[in-house]
Design an enzyme around this catalytic site. Sequence first.
Site, mmCIF file in Angstrom:
data_model
loop_
_atom_site.group_PDB
_atom_site.id
_atom_site.type_symbol
_atom_site.label_atom_id
_atom_site.label_comp_id
_atom_site.label_asym_id
_atom_site.label_seq_id
_atom_site.Cartn_x
_atom_site.Cartn_y
_atom_site.Cartn_z
ATOM 1 N N LYS A 187 0.836 -1.202 0.000
ATOM 2 C CA LYS A 187 0.000 0.000 0.000
ATOM 3 C C LYS A 187 0.873 1.255 0.000
ATOM 4 C CE LYS A 187 -3.711 2.147 2.729
ATOM 5 N NZ LYS A 187 -4.581 1.982 3.909
ATOM 6 N N SER B 299 -8.979 3.072 3.101
ATOM 7 C CA SER B 299 -7.940 3.600 2.243
ATOM 8 C C SER B 299 -7.093 2.536 1.548
ATOM 9 C CB SER B 299 -7.020 4.518 3.058
ATOM 10 O OG SER B 299 -6.416 3.808 4.137
ATOM 11 N N SER C 83 -9.977 0.749 7.242
ATOM 12 C CA SER C 83 -9.394 0.850 5.908
ATOM 13 C C SER C 83 -8.897 -0.447 5.296
ATOM 14 C CB SER C 83 -8.233 1.853 5.923
ATOM 15 O OG SER C 83 -8.715 3.151 6.128
#
Length: 466
Positions: free
Chosen positions: A79, A155, A179
Site C-alpha cells: 500500500k 484507504s 481501511s
Amino acid sequence: MSDLHELTAAQQLRALRAKEISSRELTEHYLARIDRLGAELGAFVTVSAESALEEADRADERLAAGERPALLGLPLGIKDLSPTAGIRTTFGSAAMAEFVPGEDSWAVGLLRQAGAVVLGKTNTPEFGSTCYTENDVTPRPSVTPYALDRYSSGSSGGTASAVAAGLLPVGHGSDGAGSIRTPAATCHLVGVKPSRGLVSAAPATSFFVASTEGPIARTVEDAVLLLEVMAHPAPGDLYGWSHPGGFTKTLQRPLKVAMWTDTGLDQDVDPQAELAVRRTAEVLTGLGHDVREIPLPARWDEPVRQAIVTWFAYSVGVAVQAMMLQDRTHLLSSYSQQLLSINDTLSANDIVTSQALLARYASTMLAGVDDYDVVLTPTTNGAPVPIGYYDGDEAERMLRWSCHTPWVNLVGVPAVSLPSHVDGESLPHGVHLIGRHRQDADLLALAAQLESAALWEERHPPCWNQ
C-alpha cells in the site's frame, strides 16, 4: 500456465517450493495482468516491473539452493502509505508525487526479508484519510472489479481491487478506521485488522495509536501467511507484543457472540447489511456458538462525531508537518485542505478533549461487550457506493456508510471482515467479526471455521478470466 492467479497464495508457495512453477513465471503473469487491467481498476500508483523481475530471479536462485523463507518468490503489492526503499511512495498525494524513500517501513522490511517480490505500490487516498480511494496522483479511483462505476472503498482500496481481480495473490493494507475491512467487504475478500501492537507501528509518533497494518486476501489461510510474517515487534514499539505459536489453530470451545446491526446514527439499517449479519448468525449457531442480539453499547452522538473530525484533521496536520509540506499545501486535495484548515483552528485543549471523548466512547463500547468473546456486525451499511457519492458532506457520508468499523481501532482489538454474499445486482457484502484484545488467533480460527462451513462461496468478478 495462463491461470496461475487461480491458485491461492498458499498454493503458489507450495508450487514454488516443489519447483512446479518459478517466481519469474508468477511475477510475469501478474505484471501482465496489471498491464491489462490495473489502470481501469485504479489499483496501482507505481508498478516496479524491472526490480520485481530481478527480485524474482534472485528468489528462484534461493529456492533452487533450498532456502525456505516464508514468502520466498511470492509476488506482493505494498500500500502506498508505507515507505519502500527505492520505490516511489506518494502517500496518495500530489505533493509527494516524486518521493522515493531510502528505507523500508518496519513491516515492509519484514515482508522483504521473508522473500516477497514487490510488484509495486497499491492505490490509496491522500494520507489515507477517506473511506474511498481517489487522489490527484492516479487518473482513476480504485473501483471494485464487481462494478467498475463503484468505489472499492479505502484507504486500502487499491490493494483490495488488485487481489479481487487477480492482479495480486494477496495484499498489504493498513487500517485506521476500517481501511482494511471496508475494502475487503466491497471486493468479496478477507481483511484482517490485528490487535494494537501485533504489527509494529514503531517508531511512535503519538500515544494515540489507532492505525495498524494487516493483510487482505482471498482466503483466511492466505491472510494468516502474511500476518505471521508481519507480526514481529520493532525495538522501541510502545505497544509491541508477540503471539506465541502462530495464528493457525482450532477453537477448543464454543464462543459467546454478541450481535447488532444498529448503526448508532439516525438512519435505517441497509437490508443487505441486515442479511449479512442474520445469515452469519445462523451459521455460527449451527456451529454450536451462542449468538445473542444486544443493544449497541454507545452511539455516534454529535460530540463523538466532532471528535472524529478533530482526530482526522489533527492527523492530516501532523502528516503535513512531518513531511515538511507546508510550502506545497496548494497541491493537497480539497478534502485534505479542508481538514488542514480545521487543524489550524485547533488548540491543544481541543485535541486533548477530543481524544478524551473518543476514549470515553471506546470504553463504553468495550464495557458493553465485556461478557462476550466475539462481536458480530455488518462491515458496511450497504453496498459499494458509486463514484462521486461523497461529493458534498464527505465526513458525514463516510461515517454513515462505514459506521461499524472505527470503534474497533479506538479500542485496539482485532477484527476481520469476511465475505457474506453477492446481492442481486452482483455487488459484494461483508460481515464483521471483532475479538478480544490479543486474542487474534481465536478470531482467525473462527473465521477459518466460517470459511469451512461455506459462509460464502467463491465468486470472482467479470475480469477474472481476462
